[in-house]
Each structure stands twice: as structure tokens, then as C-alpha cells.
Design a protein around this motif. Structure first.
Motif, PDB file in Angstrom:
ATOM      1  N   ASP A 641       0.855  -1.180   0.000  1.00  0.00           N
ATOM      2  CA  ASP A 641       0.000   0.000   0.000  1.00  0.00           C
ATOM      3  C   ASP A 641       0.888   1.225   0.000  1.00  0.00           C
ATOM      4  OD1 ASP A 641      -1.879   1.903   0.175  1.00  0.00           O
ATOM      5  OD2 ASP A 641      -2.667   1.276   2.150  1.00  0.00           O
ATOM      6  N   PRO A 642       0.849   2.056  -1.055  1.00  0.00           N
ATOM      7  CA  PRO A 642       1.723   3.248  -1.111  1.00  0.00           C
ATOM      8  C   PRO A 642       1.460   4.210   0.025  1.00  0.00           C
ATOM      9  CG  PRO A 642       0.828   2.750  -3.271  1.00  0.00           C
ATOM     10  CD  PRO A 642       0.095   1.870  -2.305  1.00  0.00           C
ATOM     11  N   ASN A 643       0.258   4.201   0.564  1.00  0.00           N
ATOM     12  CA  ASN A 643      -0.052   5.150   1.639  1.00  0.00           C
ATOM     13  C   ASN A 643       0.697   4.826   2.931  1.00  0.00           C
ATOM     14  OD1 ASN A 643      -1.833   6.569  -0.030  1.00  0.00           O
ATOM     15  ND2 ASN A 643      -3.518   5.149   0.422  1.00  0.00           N
ATOM     16  N   THR A 644       1.147   3.586   3.007  1.00  0.00           N
ATOM     17  CA  THR A 644       1.849   3.200   4.244  1.00  0.00           C
ATOM     18  C   THR A 644       3.329   3.556   4.199  1.00  0.00           C
ATOM     19  OG1 THR A 644       2.355   1.002   3.360  1.00  0.00           O
ATOM     20  CG2 THR A 644       0.284   1.267   4.552  1.00  0.00           C
ATOM     21  N   ILE A 645       3.840   3.999   3.055  1.00  0.00           N
ATOM     22  CA  ILE A 645       5.275   4.343   2.938  1.00  0.00           C
ATOM     23  C   ILE A 645       5.498   5.730   3.494  1.00  0.00           C
ATOM     24  CG2 ILE A 645       7.193   4.705   1.353  1.00  0.00           C
ATOM     25  CD1 ILE A 645       5.850   2.721  -0.540  1.00  0.00           C
ATOM     26  N   GLN A 646       6.459   5.837   4.437  1.00  0.00           N
ATOM     27  CA  GLN A 646       6.791   7.118   5.057  1.00  0.00           C
ATOM     28  C   GLN A 646       8.297   7.386   4.929  1.00  0.00           C
ATOM     29  OE1 GLN A 646       5.474   6.974   9.111  1.00  0.00           O
ATOM     30  NE2 GLN A 646       3.278   6.896   8.595  1.00  0.00           N
ATOM     31  N   ALA A 647       8.640   8.646   4.920  1.00  0.00           N
ATOM     32  CA  ALA A 647      10.064   9.050   4.827  1.00  0.00           C
ATOM     33  C   ALA A 647      10.784   8.742   6.144  1.00  0.00           C
ATOM     34  CB  ALA A 647      10.173  10.534   4.510  1.00  0.00           C
TER      35      ALA A 647
END
Length: 703
Positions: A641-647
Motif C-alpha cells: 500500500d503506497p499510503n503506508t510508505i513514510q520518509a
């Protein structure tokens, strides 16, 4: 009249055997077949030997003192370069590869020994023995006609040969040397550079007494740009170093050898002279032996020759004399024949002319056309007949030349005698004129001698060699000059000493005041230092205990992980064998080693364990990540899920990531987390197998 005597010192450094290679030769064991057939075994009893273990040990100790530092420095340098196999290991191993030196000292020759026997020994104690040339030399008569010993003659021979033994041994002693010119209290001994070891005196060879001896040699090279000065056992360099120590000058090996022989030869003759004076009670003012140096061109006397060489010379001379006698006999026969021809000349003149013309190819006339006399024809025929006998003809020529020289010498002698008579008459007149003047000068000189001798005796003055001074007519002027210098020097020294003593007294008073003050300060300082010393000793004990504890920990670590480890042979005591660290002896051997050695060994052992552990982890990881042939039952979705990727708040480091990725432990953890049941079971079985294998190896090791 003193006896002319030569002395030779023969120094040799030929091979690695040294004195051991000639020991059987010089011992003169009757059971050994010697190449020298001129040994008088009945006189072997007068030889003296020194081949004791004490003497050998002294040589070894001397070598260690002179070469130990050099060998240790060399071995250390080779170890640092990684060439441990090039180490000497000991001074003995270093010298084992080097040439060894020996020497022979000979005083006089057979002729000198015979003259000394005639001078000091009873006529009944010796007898003549012929040499091949017909000459004779003297040998002691030690047995009677029945082969029984003659005690009196044996005692005479022992007394005689002991003079040579003592002189030869004294001349080669290690304490022989020179006083330095600038310091009369300091000596340079020969034994510091050429050290005598084993020796043997030989009195039983049919020549002259001599000594064979072993030499341990030490010298210093002069060094250069490529290599610094270092020690060496080279015989030449030892002589050069000895010459430099005595004279302060460098020279070649050839010149140093010549200088050494010149000094030692004269000293050896003096030693024999002293022994003869003491033994036979000869007055000190009577000289027995006079040093003589023969050159290569002078073959009248040679020293250092073996009996075989000496016999060969005498045989050659005897053969030459026989040849000369033979030619002389032939000349006499020809003279007799000539006389017979003269008596018959009247009857055979005509036949003689025919023989002359047939023999010479010329008519029997002289240059003026006159007939030759029968004697002239006979002489010409004789010379023609002897043309093939060149040696005989040469002998006649030599005889004629000698006769001419003798005639010329006689004429010259007559002229010289006439001149001598005239000169003697003139000389007598002059002697009468100066006789009175000489008497007056003599009386005055005697007064000067007495006055100088009295002053010398009153002041106990000695010469440069600490010997009493005797004033004679020859040295009275020199002695008076030296006395004047001595008086002036004494006056100057007295004035100087007076001022020095006053200055020294003032300085001592000042030093006493200063010393009292210093003593008080030192007492206080000493108390402080004593306290500090006690503290340092306590700290040192604590540090030493910590080091010992650390050593025990390191040895425990080594024993636990490498029970069969042994220390290196270079770290052991002589004649000690390395034992495993697990044993009591091996543990003690390890505890004696340096802390650095134990730390390095422990690190190597732990590194080995680390490598084995990493290999085990890698093998286990490999088993865990091995994919089985069966298809997995459940597969997770690869959707992200791209929304779960954080910096990330941490900066990215690819080096650190690479290290983490290659870390065996992390790989193992990762493999365990993703492994299925079958992989875990196979991993478990492999670990059990490895543990059983290790236990089996440990049991085998304990057996």
C-alpha cells in the motif's frame, strides 16, 4: 762469544678444524703411524701438553665474551627480516663455519741446540749422530748398551728441555703485551686479540724444540659506507686490530703480521736467554744468544724446517760435494795421464800429430806456423775429447778462475799489508800524541760518571722500563742532560704542586661547608624518596599480580580453546621440550612467556574459533534458506500500500546497509524468521550432527 740464533713464528688459518686437526700429529703417540719418521720416542717424555677441559672451557668463555653481542644482534636482525633460518643461534655455531687459527713458535735450529748442549751439558750425557751429508749433530744418550735407562742423563736432558718448555710457554702466554706510551699503567695484552688455548711442546723431533698452539682470534673491521664496523675472527684482522691498539695506526694485514712476528720473535729469544741464565747460573752480563734474522736469500740457516726438509738439504749438499770430488778425481787422472804423455813425448810426437789432426781437423802448428809442443797437442786433444763432458770442463774452468782470483787476492793482500804498515806507523805517532789527552778526559769522565751515578742512586731514579740506571762512559753526557732536565722538572713540579695544594685546600674547605648543607638536604630528600620507593614497590607488586592474573586468564583461554598448543622452540630453555598447554609442564612453559606472546596466541585461537563459528552460521543459514521442491501451502500477497510508505528520519548509508546485509548473524536471524517447518527440522538435525562430530573429536583428543 754469543751464539747466533734465529726465531720464527708461523701463523696459520687454513681450515675449520684448527688445533683439533693437528692434535694427533703433535701428541706423538707411538701407536700412531706418523708421517714424520724422525721422532725420538724415548724423548717424548720431555714434551709438555695442555689439552684439559678447563683450557677448552676458557676458550669457549673468551669467544662468548667477544662475539655474543654480535651474534645476538645478528639473530635479532634476521628475525625482524623474517629470515629465522639464517640465525646462528649461538657463538659456537657462528664460529663453526669460520676458519680456525694455529701457530708454531721455533727458537733456533739443530746447530744452535747442539752448541747449547756442548756449553751446558756434560759430555757423557750426549753423543754424536751422523746426517746424510756426513756432518754430525748431538742427541742425548738416555739408554746404555743394554737398553737400560741412564737416570743421570735423563735428569740432564729434562733440565735442558725444560728451559725450552718454559721459554716457549712464557713467550706465548696471553698476558704478554705492551705498555701504552701515554699511560704506563695500561697494558695491551696479546691475549685480548690472539688468545692461546691448547698447546704441545715437541722436544722429541730430531731438530729444535718448538711449540704448537691453538689461537682464538678477535678483531674489528674498519667499516665503510655500506656496512658498519663489526667483530670478526679473521686472523689478519685480529693482527691489524692488535697493531692499531698498540700503535694507534692502521696498516695492512701483511705489515701487521710482520710487526707481530718481529716483536714476538725477539721476546721469545729473551725468554730462552732468561731461562738459561737462571737454570745454569750464568752471569747476567754474559750474553748466551744473539738474535739473528735470516732473509730468503740467505740459505745458511733456516728455521721452521721439518727433519725431512733438513735432511733433504744436507743430502743435496752431500750429492753436490760428491759430484765436485768426482770431477776433481777425473781432473787428477787426466793430469797423471798428461805427465805420462810428457815422459813419452819423444817417441810418440809424430803419432801425436796425426792424432791431433784427426781429432781437431787442424794442423799441429800455432798461429806463427811453428810446431806445437807435445804438451800443447796433448792438452788440445784432451780438451777436444772432453767437449761432451761439460760438467767436468766447467769444474776445470771454475778451478782456473778460482786460482786467478786467489793470485789477484794475494797480490792485493801484499799491497794492503804494505799500506797497513805505513798507516800503523802513522797511527802509533798519533796515538802517542792523544794518549795523554785521553787519560785526562778519562779521569774527568770518571768523576762525572760517579757524580751522576750518586745523584741517580740517592733519588732512586729508574729508566722507562722501571729498571735501575747504570751510568757508563757511553751515556754519561745523556744522563747529565737528563739529570738537568729532571732537576728543572722537579723544581717546576714543586712550585706547581705547592700552588695546587693551596688551591685544593681552599676548595676542600669550601666543599666541606657545601657538603654539610647538602647533607641536610639529602637527608630530607632521602626520607621522601624512601616513602615514594615503598609506594612504588607496593604499586609494582599490585601491577605484577594483575599481570600474573591476566597471564593465567590468557593461558586458561588458550587451554580451553587450543589444549594442544605448544610454545615455540626459540622461547624454551636449552635442552627443554615443548609440552601441550593442557599439561602442567606446558602450562608453566606458557606462563614463563611474555604477555605479548600470550595475547597474540589467544587472539589467534579466538580468531580460529570465530572463523569456525561463522562457517557454522553460514552452513546453517544455507540450510534454512534452501527452497524445498514442494510448493508452499500459503503465499503472502506481494502488494504494498503506497499510503503506508513514510520518509525515514535517518540518513541512508549504503556502506552500513552493505555491512548489515553481509552480517552472518543477521542473515541467520532472517533465515530463521522466514524458514518453514521442514527447513527448521533439517537445520536442527545438522546442528545435532555437528555437535556429535565435535564431541567425538574431543573424546579422541582426550584419549
Amino acid at each position: 762469544m754469543s751464539i747466533k740464533c734465529t726465531v720464527t713464528t708461523d701463523l696459520q688459518a687454513k681450515d675449520k678444524n684448527g688445533y683439533s686437526g693437528i692434535q694427533k700429529h703433535v701428541e706423538h703417540d707411538k701407536k700412531i703411524n706418523h708421517t714424520n719418521q724422525d721422532i725420538v720416542f724415548s724423548e717424548t717424555q720431555f714434551n709438555q701438553y695442555d689439552k684439559s677441559p678447563k683450557t677448552r672451557a676458557a676458550i669457549d668463555q673468551w669467544n662468548n665474551e667477544h662475539f655474543k653481542d654480535y651474534v645476538e644482534e645478528h639473530d635479532k636482525h634476521q628475525r625482524e627480516k623474517g629470515h629465522a633460518e639464517r640465525q646462528y643461534g649461538s657463538v659456537k655455531n657462528y664460529l663453526k663455519r669460520k676458519k680456525k687459527a694455529t701457530a708454531v713458535l721455533t727458537i733456533g735450529n739443530m746447530e744452535v741446540q747442539s752448541k747449547l748442549m756442548q756449553q751446558f751439558c756434560p759430555k757423557t750425557s750426549y753423543q754424536e749422530e751422523k746426517l746424510p751429508d756426513g756432518t754430525t749433530h748431538l742427541v742425548f744418550k738416555l739408554k746404555d748398551q743394554n737398553g737400560q735407562p741412564i737416570p743421570d742423563n735423563i735428569a740432564v736432558a729434562k733440565q735442558f728441555y725444560d728451559c725450552f718448555n718454559r721459554a716457549l710457554i712464557k713467550a706465548t702466554n696471553n698476558n704478554v703485551g705492551w705498555k701504552l706510551n701515554n699511560n704506563h699503567q695500561q697494558w695491551i695484552h696479546v691475549g685480548d686479540y690472539l688468545h692461546r688455548g691448547r698447546y704441545a711442546t715437541n722436544n722429541d723431533e730430531m731438530g729444535i724444540s718448538h711449540i704448537h698452539y691453538e689461537l682464538a682470534t678477535f678483531g674489528m673491521t674498519r667499516g665503510g659506507k655500506k656496512r658498519a664496523a663489526h667483530v670478526t675472527n679473521s686472523l689478519n684482522q685480529a693482527l691489524v686490530s692488535l697493531h692499531h691498539a698498540v700503535t694507534g695506526k692502521y696498516c695492512s694485514g701483511r705489515d701487521a703480521t710482520k710487526w707481530f712476528r718481529t716483536n714476538m720473535d725477539q721476546f721469545a729469544l729473551k725468554c730462552l736467554e732468561d731461562e738459561l741464565h737462571k737454570t745454569y747460573k750464568v752471569p747476567q752480563n754474559k750474553k748466551i744468544l744473539d738474535f739473528e734474522r735470516k732473509t730468503k736469500e740467505d740459505k745458511t740457516i733456516q728455521t721452521g724446517l721439518s727433519m725431512e726438509q733438513l735432511k733433504a738439504q744436507h743430502q743435496e749438499l752431500a750429492d753436490h760435494q760428491k759430484a765436485v770430488q768426482s770431477l776433481q778425481d777425473q781432473a787428477d787422472n787426466l793430469t797423471n795421464q798428461k805427465n805420462d804423455v810428457q815422459s813419452q813425448v819423444a817417441t810418440v810426437t809424430q803419432n801425436l800429430k796425426g792424432i791431433y789432426e784427426a781429432t781437431t781437423g787442424h794442423q799441429a802448428v800455432d798461429k806463427d806456423g811453428n810446431d806445437l809442443s807435445p804438451l800443447e797437442m796433448a792438452n788440445d786433444i784432451t780438451r777436444a775429447a772432453r767437449s761432451s763432458q761439460r760438467d767436468k770442463q766447467q769444474a776445470e774452468k771454475d778451478a782456473d778462475a778460482a786460482q786467478e782470483k786467489q793470485t789477484a787476492a794475494e797480490n792485493q793482500q801484499k799491497q794492503l799489508e804494505q799500506q797497513l804498515t805505513q798507516q800503523q806507523q802513522q797511527l802509533q805517532t798519533l796515538q802517542n800524541q792523544i794518549s795523554d789527552a785521553e787519560e785526562q778526559i778519562k779521569q774527568r769522565k770518571l768523576q762525572r760518571i760517579k757524580a751522576a751515578q750518586k745523584e741517580i742512586d740517592q733519588n732512586d731514579l729508574l729508566d722507562n722500563n722501571d729498571q735501575p740506571i747504570t751510568v757508563t762512559e757511553a751515556n754519561v753526557t745523556q744522563m747529565e742532560q737528563e739529570l738537568d732536565s729532571w732537576r728543572q722538572e722537579e723544581r717546576d713540579n714543586w712550585e706547581t704542586d705547592k700552588q695546587d695544594y693551596q688551591d685544593e685546600l681552599d676548595n676542600l674547605n669550601q666543599e666541606i661547608i657545601t657538603a654539610r648543607t647538602t647533607k641536610t638536604e639529602l637527608s630530607t630528600t632521602n626520607q621522601q624518596l624512601t616513602t615514594q620507593n615503598q609506594q612504588l614497590q607496593n604499586e609494582n607488586t599490585t601491577v605484577q599480580n594483575q599481570i600474573n592474573d591476566y597471564k593465567n586468564q590468557l593461558v586458561d583461554t588458550i587451554a580451553e580453546n587450543a589444549p594442544e598448543h605448544k610454545v615455540g622452540s626459540s622461547l624454551l630453555n636449552p635442552n627443554e621440550t615443548a609440552q601441550p598447554v593442557i599439561s602442567d609442564i606446558g602450562r608453566k612453559q606458557h606462563l614463563r612467556q611474555t604477555l605479548k606472546y600470550l595475547m597474540d596466541t589467544a587472539i589467534k585461537v579466538l580468531q580460529k574459533i570465530k572463523i569456525e563459528a561463522i562457517n557454522l552460521i553460514n552452513e546453517t543459514t544455507k540450510v534454512l534458506i534452501t527452497t524445498p521442491n514442494t510448493k508452499p501451502d500459503h503465499l503472502h500477497s506481494a502488494y504494498i500500500d503506497p499510503n503506508t510508505i513514510q520518509a525515514s528520519i535517518h540518513p541512508f548509508s549504503h556502506l552500513k546497509e552493505e555491512q548489515l546485509e553481509n552480517n552472518p548473524v543477521l542473515k541467520l536471524k532472517k533465515a530463521i524468521l522466514i524458514a518453514n517447518t521442514e527447513q527448521l527440522q533439517r537445520t536442527n538435525q545438522q546442528l545435532k550432527n555437528n555437535i556429535n562430530k565435535q564431541l567425538s573429536q574431543d573424546n579422541d583428543l582426550q584419549r
